[in-house]
Write an enzyme that holds these catalytic residues in place. Structure first.
Site, PDB file in Angstrom:
ATOM      1  N   GLU A 166       0.767  -1.228   0.166  1.00 53.42           N
ATOM      2  CA  GLU A 166       0.038   0.097   0.091  1.00 53.42           C
ATOM      3  C   GLU A 166       0.938   1.154   0.068  1.00 53.42           C
ATOM      4  O   GLU A 166       1.682   1.577   1.003  1.00 53.42           O
ATOM      5  CB  GLU A 166      -0.839   0.040   1.210  1.00 53.42           C
ATOM      6  N   CYS A 211      -2.432   9.565   2.803  1.00 57.14           N
ATOM      7  CA  CYS A 211      -1.963   8.804   1.566  1.00 57.14           C
ATOM      8  C   CYS A 211      -3.287   8.931   0.474  1.00 57.14           C
ATOM      9  O   CYS A 211      -2.890   9.301  -0.848  1.00 57.14           O
ATOM     10  CB  CYS A 211      -1.861   7.420   1.819  1.00 57.14           C
TER      11      CYS A 211
HETATM   12  P1  NDP Z   1       8.346   5.142   4.413  1.00 53.09           P
HETATM   13  O1  NDP Z   1       8.486   4.445   3.059  1.00 53.09           O
HETATM   14  O2  NDP Z   1       9.654   5.881   4.554  1.00 53.09           O
HETATM   15  O3  NDP Z   1       8.282   4.084   5.586  1.00 53.09           O
HETATM   16  C1  NDP Z   1       7.283   3.208   5.809  1.00 53.09           C
HETATM   17  C2  NDP Z   1       7.794   1.975   6.632  1.00 53.09           C
HETATM   18  O4  NDP Z   1       9.060   1.264   5.954  1.00 53.09           O
HETATM   19  C3  NDP Z   1       8.466   2.468   7.976  1.00 53.09           C
HETATM   20  O5  NDP Z   1       8.095   1.665   8.953  1.00 53.09           O
HETATM   21  C4  NDP Z   1       9.954   2.602   7.799  1.00 53.09           C
HETATM   22  O6  NDP Z   1      10.736   2.298   8.771  1.00 53.09           O
HETATM   23  C5  NDP Z   1       9.871   0.979   6.943  1.00 53.09           C
HETATM   24  N1  NDP Z   1      11.114   1.019   6.050  1.00 53.09           N
HETATM   25  C6  NDP Z   1      12.135   2.020   5.664  1.00 53.09           C
HETATM   26  N2  NDP Z   1      13.047   1.408   4.828  1.00 53.09           N
HETATM   27  C7  NDP Z   1      12.599   0.011   5.011  1.00 53.09           C
HETATM   28  C8  NDP Z   1      13.353  -1.247   4.062  1.00 53.09           C
HETATM   29  N3  NDP Z   1      14.388  -1.058   3.540  1.00 53.09           N
HETATM   30  N4  NDP Z   1      12.802  -2.357   4.302  1.00 53.09           N
HETATM   31  C9  NDP Z   1      11.650  -2.401   4.814  1.00 53.09           C
HETATM   32  N5  NDP Z   1      11.116  -1.393   5.724  1.00 53.09           N
HETATM   33  C10 NDP Z   1      11.382  -0.235   5.686  1.00 53.09           C
HETATM   34  O7  NDP Z   1       6.885   5.853   4.507  1.00 53.09           O
HETATM   35  P2  NDP Z   1       6.589   6.746   5.560  1.00 53.09           P
HETATM   36  O8  NDP Z   1       6.650   6.223   6.946  1.00 53.09           O
HETATM   37  O9  NDP Z   1       7.127   8.076   5.448  1.00 53.09           O
HETATM   38  O10 NDP Z   1       5.010   6.934   5.308  1.00 53.09           O
HETATM   39  C11 NDP Z   1       4.567   7.975   4.465  1.00 53.09           C
HETATM   40  C12 NDP Z   1       4.086   7.306   3.140  1.00 53.09           C
HETATM   41  O11 NDP Z   1       3.113   6.266   3.175  1.00 53.09           O
HETATM   42  C13 NDP Z   1       3.542   8.206   2.019  1.00 53.09           C
HETATM   43  O12 NDP Z   1       4.053   8.008   0.892  1.00 53.09           O
HETATM   44  C14 NDP Z   1       1.981   7.748   2.220  1.00 53.09           C
HETATM   45  O13 NDP Z   1       1.385   8.143   0.882  1.00 53.09           O
HETATM   46  C15 NDP Z   1       2.213   6.288   2.345  1.00 53.09           C
HETATM   47  N6  NDP Z   1       0.672   5.713   2.847  1.00 53.09           N
HETATM   48  C16 NDP Z   1       0.262   4.991   2.194  1.00 53.09           C
HETATM   49  C17 NDP Z   1      -1.198   4.467   2.604  1.00 53.09           C
HETATM   50  C18 NDP Z   1      -1.819   3.482   1.882  1.00 53.09           C
HETATM   51  O14 NDP Z   1      -2.789   2.903   2.665  1.00 53.09           O
HETATM   52  N7  NDP Z   1      -1.959   3.446   0.572  1.00 53.09           N
HETATM   53  C19 NDP Z   1      -1.637   4.891   4.049  1.00 53.09           C
HETATM   54  C20 NDP Z   1      -0.751   5.785   4.868  1.00 53.09           C
HETATM   55  C21 NDP Z   1       0.462   6.100   4.261  1.00 53.09           C
HETATM   56  P3  NDP Z   1      11.202   3.692   9.429  1.00 53.09           P
HETATM   57  O15 NDP Z   1      10.448   4.544   9.721  1.00 53.09           O
HETATM   58  O16 NDP Z   1      12.217   3.269  10.656  1.00 53.09           O
HETATM   59  O17 NDP Z   1      12.297   4.558   8.539  1.00 53.09           O
END
Ligand code: NDP
Length: 501
Positions: free
Chosen positions: A247, A281
């Protein structure tokens, strides 16, 4: 600036690396949490295996009783839950309350519907196989890994967690590094109603902890976050053929047709674009308004957006930008749009005052500007005029993103909705689909694939298990060497009669 650099602290006494979650409104420490290593993540998944067997054996009724108890506990501790969400994200009290209301609603729905959607049921066996009974059920996968973002630190991951649990899986959850406390709260309250086994565990840490979860042998990985991270998650999961639900982000359009209730559309555009500081999002990021009603719409949006104020106090219209580096992205999108001929009718570059961003409404922005094509994730709206609703549909469909959309039209709402390439559409409102638990939520293209919520969201965390049972023999059985010499010919004749006309 990541929190690794900004706020991690080492604990020499137990060698456990820790990091702090911060209140984006004040920079104060909300709590310290362990940075889970790869070995610790693997161990959590190992523990989850026996928990998964216990949880699956409880059956639908047993799980529903526990999930209902969890829901009631969350409701009793809503004030505490809400202040934790506010502290870690900075969002306003109302934005947090709305989020938690949705969490509880979805949890109730998933627990109640799981048996009906997933339980074993008869299906028609067809004319050729009339002597067999056929049944189908959807079985839990085992251990599901969930990786979540910070913008809706409870609602978004719970779209996977609640549905995966209701389907009978154990869950290991990696929350965002910005909101680890919310993850711990979810697991802690769950353990109060399921004390026997660690059915829901949390592994806190940074991106590396998430990457470790992808490689830890889970049976499915449900990721919610940005598109670039989603691609990394998929690549890591591909190594072990671990299935993924992805997502990702969006750039959701709102279409205002010639026959729209313009006042309602303006209200919805401003709320859909600005609530939670635009960090949604499926929030409204771009608006296409039919020329016939554009002046009136833009005047109303301007008036409403100008009245909004961000702040750290609980009754502010919206809070700060949670992630410091996002402020730069928002500023860059506004600057680029203005340089390329767009006009700001509300705010402008001066609206970016970290950690807050005041409302910005841009009009007449070129369609290839970053403010139109990329996720801005701030309290900004791009409003572009189009000849009519048909042109609006073409522009709405022009991006690789396809998460949600909204359409305002008195007479053509559903027709226009049907032409939009995206997962969900709200007609004459914004984001309503996220609040209907029976509706699946998810995107196409760069917004990802797979579904949370609804029947699809329950099935997403299962595998189909099909059984046939022979009830009696038949003269026309082609699936044996004991068949008579004319059996296959008779079956073919039957097929011609039944299906050939
Ligand atoms: P990120 O992609 O930066 O991070 C999402 C999660 O992935 C965090 O827990 C992060 O950890 C983790 N992560 C980071 N690097 C890795 C890796 N290499 N492997 C596995 N996990 C990893 O997103 P954001 O947290 O900034 O969230 C915002 C984004 O989420 C926006 O693009 C938004 O549109 C989207 N979103 C989508 C939704 C949907 O339902 N479609 C709903 C809500 C948000 P850490 O934080 O520790 O870096």
């Amino acid at each position: 600036m990541t929190r690794t650099a900004a706020a991690s602290t080492a604990r020499p006494d137990d060698e456990q690396q820790r990091f702090a979650s911060l209140d984006p409104r004040t920079g104060e420490v909300v709590g310290h949490h362990p940075v889970r290593t790869e070995a610790e993540v693997v161990e959590a998944v190992r523990r989850a295996r026996s928990a998964a067997a216990f949880w699956a054996e409880l059956g639908f009724d047993g799980r529903r009783a526990r999930l209902d108890a969890w829901r009631r506990l969350l409701v009793r501790r809503l004030a505490e839950f809400q202040s934790l969400v506010c502290a870690e994200t900075g969002k306003s009290a109302d934005d947090a309350r709305i989020e938690l209301g949705l969490v509880v609603d979805h949890l109730r729905w998933a627990a109640k519907q799981a048996a009906k959607v997933l339980g074993r049921r008869k299906v028609a066996s067809g004319l050729l196989m009339h002597n067999h009974a056929a049944t189908l059920e959807y079985r839990p996968l085992g251990v599901v890994g969930v990786i979540g973002p910070w913008n809706y630190p409870a609602f978004t991951p719970m779209g996977s967690i609640a549905y995966a649990l209701a389907a009978g899986n154990a869950v290991v959850f990696k929350p965002s590094e910005h909101t680890p406390g919310v993850g711990e709260f979810l697991a802690g309250t769950f353990a109060e109603v399921v004390p026997e086994f660690p059915v829901l565990q949390v592994v806190t840490g940074f991106g590396e902890t998430g990457a470790a979860l992808c490689r830890a042998g889970v049976d499915k990985l449900a990721f919610t976050g940005s598109t670039p991270t989603g691609k990394r998650v998929m690549a890591a999961c591909a190594e072990s053929l671990t299935p993924v639900l992805v997502e990702c982000g969006g750039k959701d359009p709102l279409i205002v047709a010639e026959d729209a209730d313009v006042r309602a559309a303006a209200e919805a555009a401003v709320w859909g674009g600005m609530f939670n500081s635009g960090q949604t999002c499926a929030g409204v990021e771009r608006v296409y308004v039919a020329e016939a009603v554009a002046d009136e719409f833009i005047a109303l949006v301007t008036e409403k957006a100008r009245a909004l104020r961000p702040g750290g106090e609980p009754d502010a219209d919206f809070g700060p930008i949670t992630m410091p580096r996002q402020v730069e992205v928002i500023g860059a999108h506004v600057a680029d749009a203005l340089e390329r001929g767009g006009r700001a009718v509300v705010g402008g570059l001066e609206s970016v005052r970290p950690p807050y961003v005041e409302p910005v409404v841009l009009v007449d922005v070129p369609e290839d500007a970053a403010a139109v094509t990329e996720e801005t994730f701030g309290p900004t709206l791009v409003v572009n005029r189009v000849a009519d609703a048909d042109e609006a549909v073409r522009r709405a469909n022009a991006l690789r993103y396809g998460l949600g959309a909204a359409v305002f039209s008195r007479h053509r709402g559903e027709e226009l909705a049907g032409r939009l390439r995206c997962g969900m559409v709200a007609v004459n409102s914004v984001l309503a689909f996220a609040s209907v638990p029976a509706l699946p939520f998810g995107g196409v293209g760069d917004s990802g694939f797979g579904r949370i919520h609804g029947e699809d969201g329950l099935r997403e965390f299962t595998y189909a298990h099909a059984v046939t049972r022979k009830r009696f023999g038949t003269l026309l059985d082609p699936m044996t060497y004991d068949r008579g010499p004319r059996t296959v010919r008779h079956v073919l004749r039957l097929i011609r009669v039944l299906y050939g006309r």
